[in-house]
Design a protein around this motif. Structure first.
Motif, short mmCIF file in Angstrom:
data_model
loop_
_atom_site.label_atom_id
_atom_site.label_comp_id
_atom_site.label_asym_id
_atom_site.label_seq_id
_atom_site.Cartn_x
_atom_site.Cartn_y
_atom_site.Cartn_z
N SER A 117 0.84 -1.19 0.00
CA SER A 117 0.00 0.00 0.00
C SER A 117 0.88 1.26 0.00
CB SER A 117 -0.89 -0.01 1.24
OG SER A 117 -1.73 1.10 1.23
N LEU A 168 -3.09 0.96 -7.96
CA LEU A 168 -1.94 0.76 -7.09
C LEU A 168 -0.78 0.13 -7.86
CD1 LEU A 168 -0.65 0.84 -4.29
CD2 LEU A 168 -1.75 -1.34 -3.79
N ASN A 226 -5.12 11.70 2.21
CA ASN A 226 -5.12 10.55 3.12
C ASN A 226 -6.53 10.16 3.56
OD1 ASN A 226 -3.52 8.55 4.11
ND2 ASN A 226 -3.20 9.53 6.09
N ARG A 263 -8.40 8.27 1.37
CA ARG A 263 -8.49 6.95 0.74
C ARG A 263 -7.10 6.49 0.40
NH1 ARG A 263 -12.92 6.35 -3.74
NH2 ARG A 263 -12.19 4.23 -3.48
N THR A 264 -6.95 5.19 0.16
CA THR A 264 -5.66 4.66 -0.28
C THR A 264 -5.85 3.98 -1.63
OG1 THR A 264 -6.03 2.60 0.92
CG2 THR A 264 -4.76 4.30 2.06
N TRP A 313 -6.59 10.49 -2.28
CA TRP A 313 -5.36 9.76 -1.96
C TRP A 313 -4.37 10.69 -1.28
CZ3 TRP A 313 -4.48 7.33 -7.44
CH2 TRP A 313 -5.33 6.24 -7.61
N GLU A 314 -4.19 11.87 -1.85
CA GLU A 314 -3.19 12.80 -1.34
C GLU A 314 -3.62 13.45 -0.03
OE1 GLU A 314 -1.83 15.48 -4.36
OE2 GLU A 314 -1.05 13.85 -5.59
N ASN A 356 1.08 5.42 0.94
CA ASN A 356 0.43 6.47 1.73
C ASN A 356 0.34 7.75 0.89
OD1 ASN A 356 2.96 7.67 1.79
ND2 ASN A 356 3.41 6.98 3.86
N SER A 357 -0.23 8.78 1.45
CA SER A 357 -0.48 10.01 0.70
C SER A 357 0.82 10.66 0.23
CB SER A 357 -1.29 10.99 1.55
OG SER A 357 -0.57 11.35 2.72
N ASP A 377 -5.77 1.28 -4.54
CA ASP A 377 -5.83 -0.17 -4.54
C ASP A 377 -6.05 -0.67 -5.96
OD1 ASP A 377 -8.44 0.63 -4.90
OD2 ASP A 377 -9.30 -0.68 -3.40
#
Length: 91
Positions: free
Chosen positions: A37, A83, A74, A76-77, A71-72, A39-40, A79
């Motif tokens: 995963s 991803l 933070n 959501r991440t 995403w940026e 991160n932002s 996937d």
């Protein structure tokens, strides 16, 4: 059941029995591990390395600009395929 299907089932059962008895080895496939995963900050670094705005970066990944913002921020991440594409872009 159709008559032509029965021999196929019997053949498969015979192969399974041979494997269980150690007389046959089966072909195996090793799948790669799923990507880690991000991160932002990692998403921002990838985007900055490409010198792309959030909107352009979203077009690269075929996602919405709102998703890149999430995403940026933070919220959501990334996937799935996005991803994987982020990991490829980070190379």
């Amino acid at each position: 059941m159709k008559k032509e299907v029965l021999p196929s089932f019997l053949g498969s059962a015979h192969e399974a029995l041979e494997h269980a008895q150690g007389k046959r080895s089966l072909r195996t496939t090793t799948l790669p591990l799923p990507p880690k995963s991000l991160n932002s900050r990692a998403v921002k670094r990838v985007r900055a390395a490409l010198h792309a705005s959030q909107a352009v970066f979203a077009r690269y990944l075929n996602v919405s600009a709102k998703l890149v913002q999430a995403w940026e921020a933070n919220r959501r991440t990334p996937d799935g395929p996005a991803l994987v594409l982020l990991h490829i872009a980070a190379l």
